[in-house]
Scaffold this motif. Structure first.
Motif, PDB file in Angstrom:
ATOM      1  N   ILE A 182     -16.008 -30.368 -41.684  1.00 15.60           N
ATOM      2  CA  ILE A 182     -15.552 -30.482 -40.297  1.00 15.60           C
ATOM      3  C   ILE A 182     -16.414 -29.615 -39.395  1.00 15.60           C
ATOM      4  CG2 ILE A 182     -13.602 -30.114 -38.728  1.00 15.60           C
ATOM      5  CD1 ILE A 182     -11.746 -30.507 -41.150  1.00 15.60           C
ATOM      6  N   THR A 183     -16.852 -30.205 -38.283  1.00 16.55           N
ATOM      7  CA  THR A 183     -17.597 -29.467 -37.264  1.00 16.55           C
ATOM      8  C   THR A 183     -16.959 -29.747 -35.898  1.00 16.55           C
ATOM      9  OG1 THR A 183     -19.150 -31.321 -37.020  1.00 16.55           O
ATOM     10  CG2 THR A 183     -19.770 -29.567 -38.545  1.00 16.55           C
ATOM     11  N   ARG A 184     -17.426 -29.051 -34.880  1.00 12.18           N
ATOM     12  CA  ARG A 184     -16.945 -29.303 -33.506  1.00 12.18           C
ATOM     13  C   ARG A 184     -18.142 -29.544 -32.597  1.00 12.18           C
ATOM     14  NH1 ARG A 184     -11.848 -25.801 -31.440  1.00 12.18           N
ATOM     15  NH2 ARG A 184     -11.685 -27.662 -30.129  1.00 12.18           N
ATOM     16  N   ASP A 185     -18.038 -30.583 -31.770  1.00 18.09           N
ATOM     17  CA  ASP A 185     -19.122 -30.850 -30.827  1.00 18.09           C
ATOM     18  C   ASP A 185     -18.901 -30.037 -29.556  1.00 18.09           C
ATOM     19  OD1 ASP A 185     -17.190 -32.127 -29.342  1.00 18.09           O
ATOM     20  OD2 ASP A 185     -17.920 -34.155 -29.707  1.00 18.09           O
ATOM     21  N   PRO A 186     -19.872 -30.035 -28.627  1.00 19.41           N
ATOM     22  CA  PRO A 186     -19.735 -29.221 -27.406  1.00 19.41           C
ATOM     23  C   PRO A 186     -18.489 -29.551 -26.572  1.00 19.41           C
ATOM     24  CG  PRO A 186     -21.993 -29.957 -27.665  1.00 19.41           C
ATOM     25  CD  PRO A 186     -21.207 -30.645 -28.719  1.00 19.41           C
ATOM     26  N   ALA A 187     -17.968 -30.782 -26.679  1.00 24.09           N
ATOM     27  CA  ALA A 187     -16.789 -31.168 -25.901  1.00 24.09           C
ATOM     28  C   ALA A 187     -15.499 -30.680 -26.549  1.00 24.09           C
ATOM     29  CB  ALA A 187     -16.747 -32.684 -25.733  1.00 24.09           C
ATOM     30  N   GLY A 188     -15.581 -30.075 -27.736  1.00 27.27           N
ATOM     31  CA  GLY A 188     -14.383 -29.579 -28.411  1.00 27.27           C
ATOM     32  C   GLY A 188     -13.770 -30.553 -29.387  1.00 27.27           C
ATOM     33  N   THR A 189     -14.376 -31.738 -29.544  1.00 21.77           N
ATOM     34  CA  THR A 189     -13.857 -32.740 -30.487  1.00 21.77           C
ATOM     35  C   THR A 189     -14.147 -32.304 -31.921  1.00 21.77           C
ATOM     36  OG1 THR A 189     -14.243 -34.496 -28.882  1.00 21.77           O
ATOM     37  CG2 THR A 189     -13.986 -35.165 -31.178  1.00 21.77           C
ATOM     38  N   PHE A 190     -13.149 -32.452 -32.801  1.00 23.49           N
ATOM     39  CA  PHE A 190     -13.343 -32.171 -34.228  1.00 23.49           C
ATOM     40  C   PHE A 190     -14.028 -33.381 -34.874  1.00 23.49           C
ATOM     41  CE2 PHE A 190      -9.888 -29.377 -33.008  1.00 23.49           C
ATOM     42  CZ  PHE A 190     -10.183 -28.192 -33.688  1.00 23.49           C
ATOM     43  N   VAL A 191     -15.170 -33.143 -35.511  1.00 24.05           N
ATOM     44  CA  VAL A 191     -15.947 -34.226 -36.128  1.00 24.05           C
ATOM     45  C   VAL A 191     -15.868 -34.087 -37.643  1.00 24.05           C
ATOM     46  CG1 VAL A 191     -18.197 -35.359 -36.277  1.00 24.05           C
ATOM     47  CG2 VAL A 191     -17.508 -34.217 -34.144  1.00 24.05           C
ATOM     48  N   ILE A 192     -15.395 -35.156 -38.301  1.00 20.04           N
ATOM     49  CA  ILE A 192     -15.261 -35.153 -39.763  1.00 20.04           C
ATOM     50  C   ILE A 192     -16.390 -35.990 -40.353  1.00 20.04           C
ATOM     51  CG2 ILE A 192     -13.763 -35.650 -41.728  1.00 20.04           C
ATOM     52  CD1 ILE A 192     -11.380 -35.491 -39.844  1.00 20.04           C
ATOM     53  N   ASN A 193     -17.172 -35.389 -41.234  1.00 22.06           N
ATOM     54  CA  ASN A 193     -18.259 -36.082 -41.919  1.00 22.06           C
ATOM     55  C   ASN A 193     -18.108 -35.895 -43.426  1.00 22.06           C
ATOM     56  OD1 ASN A 193     -19.966 -37.026 -39.671  1.00 22.06           O
ATOM     57  ND2 ASN A 193     -20.136 -34.848 -39.210  1.00 22.06           N
ATOM     58  N   GLY A 194     -18.886 -36.670 -44.160  1.00 20.86           N
ATOM     59  CA  GLY A 194     -18.867 -36.554 -45.621  1.00 20.86           C
ATOM     60  C   GLY A 194     -18.828 -37.925 -46.261  1.00 20.86           C
ATOM     61  N   PRO A 195     -19.541 -38.094 -47.388  1.00 20.86           N
ATOM     62  CA  PRO A 195     -19.637 -39.416 -48.013  1.00 20.86           C
ATOM     63  C   PRO A 195     -18.292 -39.993 -48.440  1.00 20.86           C
ATOM     64  CG  PRO A 195     -20.542 -37.697 -49.451  1.00 20.86           C
ATOM     65  CD  PRO A 195     -20.300 -37.071 -48.128  1.00 20.86           C
ATOM     66  N   LYS A 196     -17.397 -39.147 -48.995  1.00 22.86           N
ATOM     67  CA  LYS A 196     -16.131 -39.665 -49.514  1.00 22.86           C
ATOM     68  C   LYS A 196     -15.217 -40.156 -48.389  1.00 22.86           C
ATOM     69  CE  LYS A 196     -14.389 -37.668 -53.119  1.00 22.86           C
ATOM     70  NZ  LYS A 196     -13.694 -36.711 -54.036  1.00 22.86           N
ATOM     71  N   ILE A 197     -15.055 -39.337 -47.336  1.00 21.89           N
ATOM     72  CA  ILE A 197     -14.164 -39.715 -46.251  1.00 21.89           C
ATOM     73  C   ILE A 197     -14.732 -40.898 -45.465  1.00 21.89           C
ATOM     74  CG2 ILE A 197     -15.132 -38.123 -44.536  1.00 21.89           C
ATOM     75  CD1 ILE A 197     -11.392 -38.816 -45.017  1.00 21.89           C
ATOM     76  N   GLU A 198     -16.062 -40.962 -45.331  1.00 20.82           N
ATOM     77  CA  GLU A 198     -16.674 -42.079 -44.608  1.00 20.82           C
ATOM     78  C   GLU A 198     -16.521 -43.384 -45.383  1.00 20.82           C
ATOM     79  OE1 GLU A 198     -20.670 -41.027 -43.622  1.00 20.82           O
ATOM     80  OE2 GLU A 198     -20.075 -39.339 -42.352  1.00 20.82           O
ATOM     81  N   LYS A 199     -16.619 -43.296 -46.713  1.00 18.58           N
ATOM     82  CA  LYS A 199     -16.438 -44.513 -47.514  1.00 18.58           C
ATOM     83  C   LYS A 199     -14.997 -45.018 -47.414  1.00 18.58           C
ATOM     84  CE  LYS A 199     -16.271 -44.821 -52.175  1.00 18.58           C
ATOM     85  NZ  LYS A 199     -16.718 -44.816 -53.583  1.00 18.58           N
TER      86      LYS A 199
END
Length: 428
Positions: free
Chosen positions: A360-377
C-alpha cells in the motif's frame, strides 16, 4: 543482415470468462446453476527451427500476443482452450528475462520447445460455486490474465570449431578453402562483419562445423571494435583455431598477437581458456615467415600446438583438419557460460515466508493505492457487475489482510482506495 540480439514483448492469452447461467427447461423444476467454465489462454512457446540462422524476423516483429480462451456457455458447456502460439527461433538461442536477467531457456536442438509465457486459466462458471447454503449462486470468475514479460533473445552460433585472430590474418580464406562457405574476402580490416559458418569434411569421413568470427582487437572485451559483439559466439565452440599472421607483413609481432588475443578471451570469460587451442601459423609462403615461426615457437614453448600453413597454397591444411577432428572426439561439450561468469546454478528450495501479495502506498492527493500481483489478479478475475461477486472480492481482501493493513496506514471510513485504475470508498 545478421541479427544476434533482440528484445521482444510477449503476452500469453487470458483465460476465458466463466458464465452465470441457470437451467430453464420445461418439466425440470429448480434446475439450478448451469454456467460453464472459460477455456485456458494460449501459451507462448518458442520452438527451434534448424533452417533459421539469425534473429532477423524479430527485428521487425517485436510484439507477440497469444489468443485468449473462449468464454464459458450455458448448459454447463465449457469454453474451448486457445491453441498455443508457436514462435520459431534459430538453434543456439538463449532466452533471458529482460528485467531480472534470469535465463529462461537455452534452445539448441531442432524442434526443442520451451514455454516462455504461460496462458491464464479459464474463469469458473457459477456451477462451481454451488453449495448447500447457496444452491443458486450468481458468481462467476473472469479468466486469469496471461503472463506478460519482456525477454531478450541472444543467438550463440552452434559451431564445433571457432576461428579467432586479429583482422586480416586469413581466417575467411581458410574457411573458404576447407568448406563450401563463401565469406567475403578482401585486403582490409573488418572485412568480416558477421560470423560465417561452414561444414568441414575430413578425408576419413568425419565432419564438423566451423565458424569464422569477426576479427578481435585489443580491448574487444570492453566493446572496442567488433569483437565484443561476437565473442558470445565462441562460447559454444569446443575447439579454438587461433590464426596468426606469421609473416608480420602488417608490422605486428606474431607472439604479441597471440598474447593479446588470448588475453581478450580470458578477460571476456576465463572459461574460454579451458578449450583446446590449436595455433595456425598462416602466410608461411611469404618471405620472412620461417624465421618468425622459429622465434614464435621458442617463446610459446612446446605445450602449444603450432601448425605452419598457407591458406593460399593449401600447405599444411590436411594435417590441421585431421588434428582438429581428433581433438573434437576427445573434447566434451562445455556448459553454456552466462553473463555472471558462472555456469547455470542449481535451484535451491528452501522455506520462505509467503509474500503478502500486496503493498500500500499513498499518492499526493491522499488516495490509498493498493498494488501487488496477487491482489491485482484477484481484481481482474472478479465480475463487478454482479453483487455476489463484489462481496466475494471484499471477503478475499479481508482474508489477505488488506483491510487491516489499510487501518494500520491510517485509513478511515470514507477514504478513497485505488486498485489499478478503479477507485473505491473504504467502509469500516
Amino acid at each position: 543482415m545478421f541479427v544476434d540480439q533482440v528484445k521482444i514483448y510477449l503476452k500469453a492469452g487470458d483465460g476465458g470468462n466463466g458464465m452465470v447461467a441457470f437451467r430453464r427447461e420445461k418439466y425440470v423444476p429448480d434446475g439450478g446453476p448451469a454456467g460453464g467454465d472459460g477455456g485456458k489462454g494460449a501459451n507462448v512457446i518458442f520452438e527451434v527451427e534448424e533452417g533459421l540462422r539469425t534473429l532477423m524476423d524479430f527485428r521487425y516483429n517485436r510484439h507477440f500476443k497469444a489468443p485468449r480462451g473462449e468464454h464459458g456457455m450455458s448448459k454447463g458447456m465449457h469454453g474451448k482452450k486457445a491453441n498455443d502460439m508457436i514462435v520459431k527461433v534459430p538453434p543456439g538461442t538463449v532466452v533471458t528475462d529482460a528485467n531480472t536477467g534470469e535465463t529462461i531457456a537455452d534452445l539448441v536442438h531442432h524442434q526443442q520447445q520451451a514455454i516462455i509465457a504461460k496462458g491464464g486459466r479459464g474463469g469458473r462458471g457459477n456451477t462451481r460455486f454451488a453449495t448447500p447454503a447457496n444452491p443458486a449462486p450468481e458468481i462467476a470468475e473472469n479468466g486469469e490474465p496471461g503472463e506478460e514479460r519482456e525477454v531478450t533473445l541472444e543467438l550463440k552460433v552452434l559451431a564445433d570449431v571457432g576461428l579467432v585472430g586479429f583482422p586480416s590474418v586469413g581466417k575467411s580464406t581458410f574457411l573458404s578453402i576447407v568448406s563450401a562457405a563463401k565469406p567475403k574476402i578482401a585486403e582490409y580490416h573488418f572485412t568480416t562483419i558477421t560470423p560465417n559458418l561452414g561444414v568441414v569434411a575430413v578425408e576419413d569421413g568425419r565432419s564438423f562445423v566451423m565458424a569464422d568470427l569477426p576479427g578481435l582487437i585489443e580491448g574487444a572485451h570492453e566493446g572496442i571494435g567488433l569483437g565484443h559483439q561476437f565473442l558470445r559466439h565462441i562460447e559454444r565452440t569446443r575447439v579454438i583455431l587461433h590464426v596468426i599472421d606469421m609473416s608480420g607483413m602488417e608490422g605486428r609481432d606474431p607472439y604479441d598477437d597471440f598474447v593479446k588475443i588470448n588475453d581478450e578471451l580470458n578477460q571476456y570469460n576465463m572459461r574460454l581458456m579451458e578449450r583446446p587451442q590449436i595455433v595456425l601459423a598462416n602466410k608461411m609462403d611469404i618471405p620472412g615467415a620461417e624465421e618468425n615461426l622459429e622465434i614464435f615457437k621458442e617463446k610459446v614453448g612446446e605445450d602449444v600446438k603450432v601448425f605452419p600453413i598457407s591458406a593460399i597454397s593449401r600447405q599444411g591444411i590436411r594435417e590441421v583438419l585431421f588434428t582438429t577432428a581428433d581433438t573434437l572426439e576427445v573434447t566434451p561439450e562445455f556448459p553454456l557460460i552466462h553473463d555472471d561468469g558462472g555456469e547455470q546454478q542449481r535451484v535451491l528450495y528452501k522455506h520462505e515466508k509467503e509474500d503478502a501479495g500486496f503493498y500500500i502506498t499513498r499518492d499526493p492527493a491522499g488516495t490509498f493505492v493498493i498494488n501487488g500481483p496477487k491482489i491485482e489478479k484477484l481484481f481482474k478475475m472478479t465480475d463487478f457487475s454482479r453483487e455476489e461477486a463484489t462481496k466475494r472480492f471484499a471477503r478475499q481482501m479481508r482474508t489477505l489482510g488488506v483491510d487491516q493493513a489499510l487501518r494500520d496506514r491510517g485509513a478511515e471510513h470514507g477514504d478513497v482506495v485505488r486498485i489499478l485504475k478503479y477507485e473505491f470508498e473504504f467502509i469500516d
